[in-house]
Design a protein around this motif. Structure first.
Motif, PDB file in Angstrom:
ATOM      1  N   SER A 183     -12.956  54.479  19.257  1.00  0.00           N
ATOM      2  CA  SER A 183     -13.348  53.179  18.697  1.00  0.00           C
ATOM      3  C   SER A 183     -13.098  53.063  17.195  1.00  0.00           C
ATOM      4  CB  SER A 183     -14.827  52.914  18.989  1.00  0.00           C
ATOM      5  OG  SER A 183     -15.649  53.934  18.439  1.00  0.00           O
ATOM      6  N   SER A 184     -12.941  54.198  16.493  1.00  0.00           N
ATOM      7  CA  SER A 184     -12.684  54.156  15.052  1.00  0.00           C
ATOM      8  C   SER A 184     -11.345  53.500  14.734  1.00  0.00           C
ATOM      9  CB  SER A 184     -12.710  55.576  14.464  1.00  0.00           C
ATOM     10  OG  SER A 184     -11.708  56.387  15.058  1.00  0.00           O
ATOM     11  N   ILE A 244     -20.844  38.747  18.094  1.00  0.00           N
ATOM     12  CA  ILE A 244     -21.809  38.479  19.159  1.00  0.00           C
ATOM     13  C   ILE A 244     -21.783  39.605  20.188  1.00  0.00           C
ATOM     14  CG2 ILE A 244     -22.401  36.919  21.057  1.00  0.00           C
ATOM     15  CD1 ILE A 244     -21.299  34.627  19.334  1.00  0.00           C
ATOM     16  N   GLU A 245     -20.583  40.078  20.495  1.00  0.00           N
ATOM     17  CA  GLU A 245     -20.452  41.197  21.426  1.00  0.00           C
ATOM     18  C   GLU A 245     -21.141  42.445  20.885  1.00  0.00           C
ATOM     19  OE1 GLU A 245     -16.303  41.632  22.061  1.00  0.00           O
ATOM     20  OE2 GLU A 245     -16.150  39.937  23.437  1.00  0.00           O
ATOM     21  N   GLN A 254     -14.831  50.586  22.808  1.00  0.00           N
ATOM     22  CA  GLN A 254     -13.605  51.035  23.469  1.00  0.00           C
ATOM     23  C   GLN A 254     -12.956  49.894  24.247  1.00  0.00           C
ATOM     24  OE1 GLN A 254     -14.756  54.412  25.847  1.00  0.00           O
ATOM     25  NE2 GLN A 254     -14.904  55.787  24.092  1.00  0.00           N
ATOM     26  N   PHE A 255     -13.790  49.082  24.891  1.00  0.00           N
ATOM     27  CA  PHE A 255     -13.282  47.946  25.655  1.00  0.00           C
ATOM     28  C   PHE A 255     -12.624  46.934  24.715  1.00  0.00           C
ATOM     29  CE2 PHE A 255     -14.165  44.036  28.310  1.00  0.00           C
ATOM     30  CZ  PHE A 255     -13.214  44.348  29.270  1.00  0.00           C
ATOM     31  N   ASN A 256     -13.260  46.672  23.581  1.00  0.00           N
ATOM     32  CA  ASN A 256     -12.689  45.758  22.588  1.00  0.00           C
ATOM     33  C   ASN A 256     -11.384  46.285  22.020  1.00  0.00           C
ATOM     34  OD1 ASN A 256     -14.077  43.288  22.143  1.00  0.00           O
ATOM     35  ND2 ASN A 256     -15.834  44.420  21.396  1.00  0.00           N
ATOM     36  N   ILE A 299      -6.850  47.147  33.945  1.00  0.00           N
ATOM     37  CA  ILE A 299      -6.648  48.493  33.398  1.00  0.00           C
ATOM     38  C   ILE A 299      -7.918  48.988  32.726  1.00  0.00           C
ATOM     39  CG2 ILE A 299      -5.371  49.828  31.669  1.00  0.00           C
ATOM     40  CD1 ILE A 299      -2.972  47.968  32.229  1.00  0.00           C
ATOM     41  N   SER A 300      -8.583  48.101  31.970  1.00  0.00           N
ATOM     42  CA  SER A 300      -9.815  48.487  31.272  1.00  0.00           C
ATOM     43  C   SER A 300     -10.907  48.875  32.267  1.00  0.00           C
ATOM     44  CB  SER A 300     -10.302  47.330  30.397  1.00  0.00           C
ATOM     45  OG  SER A 300      -9.349  47.021  29.401  1.00  0.00           O
TER      46      SER A 300
END
Length: 223
Positions: free
Chosen positions: A58-59, A116-117, A132-134, A183-184
């Motif tokens: 996520s970084s 918001i997420e 990770q999803f973002n 895929i996600s």
């Protein structure tokens, strides 16, 4: 005596678009030179999942590579939206004020949606998964933005194209987005099934509803 009436010749100013197109390619070239290996993996994203495996932390969401290409992505998507509106007679593709409005709206929409997420993910204790999803969504959305950039240039400077071309590109974008979610979900299925209720709530509230209201707003406005 014949009276001559002079009519001002109205020319469309396309210089602002040329500057933005050149700026976009300059950013891409600089990003490629700085992140050569990463850019190579990113360019092959449609053929290989190496990029998503190597840069899944996520970084990377706030890295210089992601931020630079995010800027190009928004430029490209804003052009495509304006060109699509012009092809269906709802706007002028050379209206730079409209472009600024679309560009600003996209930036505000994407960033506010992300914030918001973040709030919802923190509240439901799924922050790591959402980061990770973002990252995966940003990766594929950026790829789409770069992919349609050459089409934007052609459609902007030439008028003798069928209206079906924007529709085909829109269909391709929707298909790639659908594949992105597939895929996600496949990659993070263990995390998703562990937080299934929250994931369904997230999809309904932040992935389906905003785009539905945008579609309703555009279709209602053009009616």
């Amino acid at each position: 005596m014949i009276e001559t009436i002079l009519h001002p010749r109205i020319t469309e100013n396309k210089d602002w678009a040329t500057v933005l197109f050149v700026l976009s390619f300059a950013i891409i070239a600089i990003t490629k030179s700085i992140f050569e290996n990463r850019f190579g993996d990113f360019a092959n994203l449609i053929f290989s999942n190496k990029y998503t495996k190597v840069y899944r932390d996520s970084s990377h969401l706030k890295s210089g590579f992601t931020v630079a290409l995010f800027f190009v992505q928004v430029i490209s998507l804003a052009f495509f939206i304006q060109i699509s509106l012009s092809y269906f007679g709802n706007a002028s593709k050379t209206d730079w004020l409209l472009y600024i409005q679309i560009f600003t709206f996209l930036v505000f929409f994407i960033l506010s949606k992300y914030l918001i997420e973040k709030i919802i993910a923190t509240s439901f204790n799924i922050e790591e998964f959402m980061e990770q999803f973002n990252l995966q969504k940003v990766t594929y959305r950026t790829y789409i933005g770069l992919f349609i950039l050459p089409f934007n240039i052609i459609l902007f400077y030439y008028d003798s194209f069928s209206r079906n071309i924007p529709l085909v590109i829109i269909a391709m974008i929707l298909l790639i987005n659908a594949l992105t979610y597939f895929i996600s979900i496949k990659n993070y299925q263990n995390l998703i099934f562990g937080k299934l209720f929250y994931f369904i709530l997230y999809l309904c509230a932040l992935e389906i509803a905003p785009y539905y209201f945008m579609y309703y707003w555009f279709t209602k406005g053009s009616a």
